[in-house]
Design a protein around this motif. Structure first.
Motif, PDB file in Angstrom:
ATOM      1  N   UNK A  92       0.855  -1.179   0.000  1.00 49.17           N
ATOM      2  CA  UNK A  92       0.000   0.000   0.000  1.00 49.17           C
ATOM      3  C   UNK A  92       0.894   1.233   0.000  1.00 49.17           C
ATOM      4  N   UNK A  93       0.657   2.108  -0.961  1.00 47.67           N
ATOM      5  CA  UNK A  93       1.470   3.324  -1.053  1.00 47.67           C
ATOM      6  C   UNK A  93       0.614   4.524  -0.631  1.00 47.67           C
ATOM      7  N   UNK A  94       1.115   5.298   0.348  1.00 48.09           N
ATOM      8  CA  UNK A  94       0.482   6.580   0.685  1.00 48.09           C
ATOM      9  C   UNK A  94       1.123   7.618  -0.204  1.00 48.09           C
ATOM     10  N   UNK A  95       0.321   8.139  -1.117  1.00 43.40           N
ATOM     11  CA  UNK A  95       0.824   8.929  -2.216  1.00 43.40           C
ATOM     12  C   UNK A  95       0.428  10.383  -2.009  1.00 43.40           C
ATOM     13  N   UNK A  96       1.384  11.292  -2.127  1.00 40.47           N
ATOM     14  CA  UNK A  96       1.049  12.697  -1.911  1.00 40.47           C
ATOM     15  C   UNK A  96       1.731  13.595  -2.921  1.00 40.47           C
ATOM     16  N   UNK A  97       1.283  14.853  -2.985  1.00 44.52           N
ATOM     17  CA  UNK A  97       1.810  15.768  -3.983  1.00 44.52           C
ATOM     18  C   UNK A  97       3.159  16.345  -3.563  1.00 44.52           C
TER      19      UNK A  97
ATOM     20  N   UNK B 195       1.143  14.868   4.896  1.00 47.23           N
ATOM     21  CA  UNK B 195       0.669  14.001   5.975  1.00 47.23           C
ATOM     22  C   UNK B 195       0.612  12.526   5.600  1.00 47.23           C
ATOM     23  N   UNK B 196       1.469  12.120   4.702  1.00 49.16           N
ATOM     24  CA  UNK B 196       1.478  10.714   4.292  1.00 49.16           C
ATOM     25  C   UNK B 196       1.916   9.812   5.436  1.00 49.16           C
ATOM     26  N   UNK B 197       3.056  10.169   6.030  1.00 47.00           N
ATOM     27  CA  UNK B 197       3.592   9.351   7.117  1.00 47.00           C
ATOM     28  C   UNK B 197       2.595   9.293   8.266  1.00 47.00           C
TER      29      UNK B 197
ATOM     30  N   UNK C  21      -4.207  14.031   0.452  1.00 48.43           N
ATOM     31  CA  UNK C  21      -4.344  15.294  -0.260  1.00 48.43           C
ATOM     32  C   UNK C  21      -4.637  16.441   0.704  1.00 48.43           C
ATOM     33  N   UNK C  22      -3.970  17.555   0.450  1.00 50.22           N
ATOM     34  CA  UNK C  22      -4.203  18.761   1.255  1.00 50.22           C
ATOM     35  C   UNK C  22      -4.199  19.940   0.283  1.00 50.22           C
ATOM     36  N   UNK C  23      -5.139  20.857   0.391  1.00 45.54           N
ATOM     37  CA  UNK C  23      -5.118  22.030  -0.496  1.00 45.54           C
ATOM     38  C   UNK C  23      -3.834  22.830  -0.287  1.00 45.54           C
ATOM     39  N   UNK C  24      -3.429  23.522  -1.352  1.00 41.29           N
ATOM     40  CA  UNK C  24      -2.151  24.238  -1.322  1.00 41.29           C
ATOM     41  C   UNK C  24      -2.100  25.257  -0.173  1.00 41.29           C
TER      42      UNK C  24
ATOM     43  N   UNK D 277       5.951  21.391   8.981  1.00 42.51           N
ATOM     44  CA  UNK D 277       6.569  20.581   7.941  1.00 42.51           C
ATOM     45  C   UNK D 277       8.075  20.543   8.142  1.00 42.51           C
ATOM     46  N   UNK D 278       8.665  21.697   8.098  1.00 42.69           N
ATOM     47  CA  UNK D 278      10.112  21.776   8.353  1.00 42.69           C
ATOM     48  C   UNK D 278      10.323  22.696   9.525  1.00 42.69           C
TER      49      UNK D 278
END
Lengths: 229, 909
Positions: free
Chosen positions: B31-36, B41-43, B186-189, B201-202
């Motif tokens: 199963x791959x958690x795929x993000x842009x 928030x994939x992990x 998915x998360x809006x920009x 994030x960082x």
């Protein structure tokens, strides 16, 4: 015996076996001619016109089965085969080629003499046949097609009857599965030995006192059947 | 109206589905958690699901998770079992890496492996983490993992174009597509930007840097679109698969496929990526082919390596790749497309400006030669543009030209000096002759010299010679002499023609020379192959084969070679200590090349090639070239693979020679054994017959024997009989031991064999009571009458031997499940306790040092016979009420006997 002296040809390459067979048969009043191989055997059988042939299957100068085939083209003398091999196909081959009975080495003299007597009796009864055949408590009237056991009529199906009649005609002789199947069911069923076994078992149920220890309708293991009166 | 046929699923696709399902059944699920992009928030999503599964009782292991210092994520890891990282030393630093071997050893039900596109630290087993995941899946472990869209190979350059940042860590699309589930996170920009600002994030300055470079709203929106689209594509595939399973669609696509022509230019990678995307969108299989033409053969190693890399990329993107050899590109591509029935051809737009009006471009050639093939011309990608600009600075945009320059550089300058010297010499020789020779003839002699220079020295010197000749001719032979000035304009024509002819001759001779040398090296390769094949075809033994193969490979490829061959137990035999047996075993087990120049352990000095044959893999060829680049050349690699194939065939041939020899030996020894046994049986039985018969006839002789003599004769007879039985047992045992009991199986009633056995043992059983209990209506059983009779006779005789006279023996037969059970029971003293099994051993007897005759082979023979029938024989547990021996025979389905038409109620007629 009232007949003139009967003669037997013993074809066996082992001199010591010929010797004790001769001793035993001579004690029974037979005149014995010996042969050490197929060729000599054929000469003896042709010139002596014997009443019986005892044939070893493993001869140095040829196969006993070939001798049998040759002999059967001109003689119907009873033949008892001696076999050192425990392979049943040799015996079946010899029986199919026209032998009457077989003995596996080592065999007892008493056994041999018993077989000789049976074969001899069969030859005699073939001459003047009684239409009523009896074994144990069973009597079969071949002319009227009536079978009874201890005076009570027994119902046999047509195949059972045909099988019984075939065994009676060759009473004392070992009949191979092939011979019986051919006689009762015809050439298309020579491989269906289970037919034969089922009907044989039915016959035993109807005619033997204890079908698991038959006294008359005997099985010759892996070879065939025999009716003993 | 659609006919009934239309609704039926295509059998091929059904077969594919079955194969797919079979393969998936053993493999773990991915199963791959795929993000842009990072930070969506994939992990987090992966960990949350894993926690939930753990609470439901799944065995979850965290293989590797990058928290990037995010506290929320770190909190989720708490409580999940963590796999310790492996420490690998690399250039003096200790780097931690995902520990694949530990994960495989732990064998969890589910493992979390973050950052699928990650590149492993050099020295790991695989260069890429996705290859680790592949191995986990193959081992049947379920894997959860995460992936960002920019890491997908086919989108790599698109993303690079949008964001201006190219990532080096890429994942082949085939692997992404083979995932069982893809979960889009998915998360809006705007929200992502807000998160970045909030430091989720960082952390610290890294966040600011990221916001300036990568996290621009435009970038994020574009990336989001890409991720959504890619996911949508995948879902479309799933729908397609579902439809084909359910047979919803009535119409089935014909197997159309795409061919991508890989060119030598730098833009080829872009073309390959575009073709992959196109094939994916069209949902068709695709091929990539590179056509090696004489012109392209002249390219430098670097250029050829790039082509090889491009082909490898195509393979990773799911293409079937091939290298074709043809006179020109169009011919090769069309031939290949026709043979594979590929209707669409994708080629890159040629970067070079049309040089000559009569030279037609590739797509024009193809279009005119194959009107039935669709051609798609792909524009040069960003990479191609960049390179063109770079190259433009040196006014040489085509790699071909660069290459020619490279070649010129390589040719040592003394050749040019030689060429100039030859010119001077010719001029000197011709100067005194100028009064005797016509000027036309002088021109001819100069041209001949140019041709000779081209043949002997090479293309560049020939060009130089052509120019020098024209100059020398003008200077020394055309009036006014010793000046470049020309009196007659006619001479200008002479010069031009002379130069042109010189150049053309030079070019052509040199090109011929090149082709001749190329043909020579090709021929050399073929000859090496031919000689090797001939050598291999004569070998009859494996050690010789190994020696010869190692020597030949070492000679041909300037390499150290080791041939690892499997032994009788399918274990690889190590023949050279330098070879890593682990890697060799890996290559052997997976049937994939490993080591140098491959995906697996590329750092190894050896290249491991599995030796595949039609039946199985027969070994591994390990090659350690002196110069590793030598094996990177496609022709060399192909040559090596062909050598490998030849070795494999030879190994298989030798194997079958051995098999055939063994078979002959077995047949021979069987024949010998049989003749020995039958001779033994004859030679032993005949004297026994004589002994027996003579002893029996002794009383019949005259004069009659005394009682004492008669007793001796009887004793001889009895002992001879016993000896006969013993010989029978020994011969039978010998037959059974030799492993070939040929059963003459017949359908027959069990009471038949019971009857014959009782009749055969009549004399031994004379003083015992016999009872038989046959269950009513027993079916026919399939057995060998002679052998089962032996079993029963042995059991009955044993019973008679070990019970006092007057005991009762019972023979019982009754069905027992799917078997028929036959028992021989007595009411004697019974078996000694604990001996129920031991008595079936050879030479075992009920009582030690017993006075009862017999060697104790009987029961061992019984057991062998019964097990050959598929049954079992055993003694009932010891009891005081007597011994019971039972054996079973499978019941099976007896053949039917037609019911007899018994029309008459009475048989009398």
């Amino acid at each position: 015996m009232s007949d003139p002296v009967k003669s037997v040809v013993v074809i066996e390459d082992e001199a010591q076996i010929r010797r004790f067979v001769r001793t035993a048969l001579e004690a029974e009043g037979w005149r014995v001619f010996e042969a050490g191989g197929v060729k000599q055997g054929l000469v003896e059988a042709g010139t002596r016109r014997p009443d019986m042939v005892i044939l070893d299957l493993g001869l140095p100068d040829g196969d006993g089965v070939d001798f049998l085939r040759d002999l059967r083209t001109w003689s119907s003398v009873p033949v008892i085969v001696l076999s050192a091999r425990s392979d049943e196909s040799d015996k079946i081959g010899a029986l199919d080629a026209g032998a009457d009975d077989y003995l596996t080495k080592p065999f007892g003299v008493g056994e041999l003499l018993a077989r000789v007597r049976v074969a001899q009796r069969r030859m005699q009864s073939a001459d003047g046949r009684d239409p009523v055949f009896r074994f144990g408590e069973v009597s079969v009237d071949l002319a009227a097609r009536v079978v009874s056991k201890a005076g009570i009529a027994v119902h046999l199906t047509p195949i059972e009857y045909r099988l019984l009649a075939c065994l009676i005609t060759n009473a004392g002789k070992v009949l191979t599965h092939r011979q019986l199947l051919l006689d009762v069911w015809g050439p298309s069923h020579v491989e269906s030995s289970h037919y034969l076994r089922i009907y044989m078992s039915q016959l035993r149920q109807k005619l033997e006192d204890d079908p698991t220890q038959p006294k008359h309708l005997l099985t010759e293991t892996a070879v065939g059947f025999r009716l003993v009166a | 109206m659609p006919t009934h046929r239309d609704n039926r699923p295509n059998p091929d696709s059904l077969l594919q589905r079955v194969q797919r399902e079979a393969a998936q059944a053993e493999r773990g699920r991915l199963r791959i958690y795929f993000g842009s992009s990072a930070g969506v928030g994939k992990t987090f999503a992966m960990l949350a699901t894993a926690r939930k599964l753990q609470s439901e009782g799944r065995e979850v292991l965290v293989g590797v998770v990058e928290t990037h210092g995010r506290s929320e994520t770190a909190a989720l890891v708490e409580g999940l079992p963590l796999l310790p990282q492996k420490q690998i030393e690399y250039r003096g630093n200790m780097l931690s890496e995902f520990d694949l071997d530990a994960a495989l050893a732990a064998r969890p039900s589910l493992i979390l492996v973050d950052e699928l596109a990650h590149s492993n630290v050099p020295g790991s087993r695989h260069p890429k983490r996705w290859q680790d995941v592949e191995e986990l899946l193959a081992a049947g472990i379920d894997v959860f993992t995460t992936l960002n869209v920019q890491h997908l190979e086919s989108l790599n350059d698109v993303v690079g174009g949008i964001t201006g940042i190219r990532v080096n860590e890429t994942l082949p699309d085939t692997f992404f597509d083979s995932a069982d589930e893809v979960v889009l996170v998915d998360v809006p920009a705007d929200e992502l930007l807000a998160r970045l600002k909030a430091g989720k994030v960082y952390l610290g300055t890294k966040a600011e840097q990221a916001a300036q470079n990568f996290f621009r709203k435009g970038n994020l929106m574009a990336l989001r679109e890409l991720a959504l689209r890619r996911t949508a594509n995948r879902i479309e595939d799933e729908v397609q698969a579902y439809r084909s399973d359910q047979a919803i669609a009535g119409v089935w696509k014909t197997e159309a496929a795409l061919l991508c022509g890989v060119g030598p230019d730098a833009g080829a990678e872009h073309v390959v990526r575009s073709a992959a995307r196109l094939a994916n969108q069209l949902n068709v299989a695709w091929h990539a082919a590179y056509v090696e033409t004489p012109a392209l053969q002249r390219r430098s190693e670097a250029a050829r390596e790039r082509i090889l890399r491009t082909l490898k990329l195509a393979q990773e993107l799911g293409a079937t790749t091939t290298v074709l050899t043809a006179h020109n590109g169009a011919e090769g591509l069309i031939g290949y497309a026709r043979s594979r029935n590929l209707s669409k051809l994708v080629i890159g737009r040629s970067g070079r400006v049309r040089q000559w009006p009569w030279v037609r471009r590739l797509h024009e050639q193809i279009a005119s030669q194959a009107t039935d093939i669709d051609i798609l011309e792909i524009g040069r990608g960003a990479a191609g543009r960049a390179e063109a600009l770079d190259a433009g600075a040196t006014q040489d945009s085509t790699p071909g030209r660069t290459q020619m320059r490279d070649e010129a550089m390589r040719i040592r300058p003394y050749r040019y000096a030689l060429s100039a010297a030859v010119c001077m010499l010719t001029t000197l020789l011709l100067t005194p002759l100028r009064h005797y020779l016509d000027q036309a003839n002088i021109v001819m002699l100069f041209l001949m010299m140019v041709a000779l220079v081209a043949v002997k020295i090479g293309r560049g010197p020939a060009v130089l010679a052509a120019f020098l000749c024209v100059g020398a001719f003008d200077f020394f032979f055309v009036s006014p002499r010793l000046s470049f000035a020309v009196a007659d304009v006619q001479y200008l024509v002479t010069f031009v023609v002379m130069l042109a002819v010189g150049l053309i001759i030079g070019q052509m001779t040199a090109s011929l020379r090149f082709q001749a040398s190329a043909a020579l090296s090709r021929e050399g390769r073929s000859r090496a192959l031919f000689e090797f094949a001939r050598e291999m075809s004569t070998v009859l033994e494996v050690p010789t084969l190994i020696d010869m193969a190692q020597t030949a490979v070492a000679r041909e490829f300037h390499a150290e070679a080791a041939l690892l061959v499997i032994d009788a137990h399918s274990q690889l035999q190590l023949s050279n200590a330098a070879v890593d047996i682990g890697t060799a075993q890996w290559a052997f087990d997976r049937n994939l090349p490993a080591g140098l120049g491959t995906d697996t352990l590329p750092g190894s000095p050896f290249l491991y090639l599995p030796l595949k044959t039609s039946m199985r893999t027969r070994g591994v060829l390990a090659v350690k070239p002196v110069n590793p680049r030598f094996l990177m050349i496609p022709e060399q690699r192909r040559q090596l693979e062909t050598f490998g194939a030849l070795i494999a065939i030879a190994l298989e041939r030798v194997h079958y020679i051995e098999v055939a020899q063994e078979a002959v030996l077995r047949i021979e020894s069987e024949r010998l054994r049989n003749s020995l046994l039958s001779a033994l049986s004859h030679d032993l039985r005949t004297p026994l017959s004589v002994l027996y018969g003579l002893a029996e006839t002794l009383p019949l002789t005259a004069p009659p024997l005394s009682d004492a003599q008669r007793a001796v004769a009887d004793a001889i007879q009895i002992e001879a009989k016993r000896m006969g039985a013993l010989v029978n047992n020994l011969l039978d045992m010998a037959r059974i031991q030799s492993g070939d009991i040929h059963l003459n199986l017949q359908w027959q009633p069990i009471e038949e064999v019971v009857g014959t056995s009782l009749a055969a043992t009549k004399t031994s059983l004379a003083s015992h009571n016999i009872e038989t209990q046959m269950a009513a209506g027993l079916p026919l059983v399939r057995y060998d009458a002679v052998l089962i009779e032996r079993v029963l006779c042995n059991l009955l005789e044993n019973a008679a031997k070990y019970t006092p006279a007057g005991s009762t023996l019972r023979v019982i037969a009754a069905p027992d499940g799917s078997m028929l059970k036959v028992c021989v029971a007595d009411n004697g003293p019974g078996l000694p306790a604990g001996q129920e099994e031991a008595i079936f051993e050879k030479f075992a007897r009920g009582e030690k040092e017993s006075d009862k005759p017999g060697v104790g082979l009987g029961l061992a023979i019984c057991r062998a016979i019964v097990s050959a029938h598929g049954g079992r024989i055993r003694a009932a547990p010891a009891s005081t009420t007597g011994a019971t021996f039972c054996f079973t025979l499978p019941l099976g389905e007896p053949p039917q006997v037609p019911e007899e038409m018994d029309s008459s109620s009475e048989n009398a007629q």
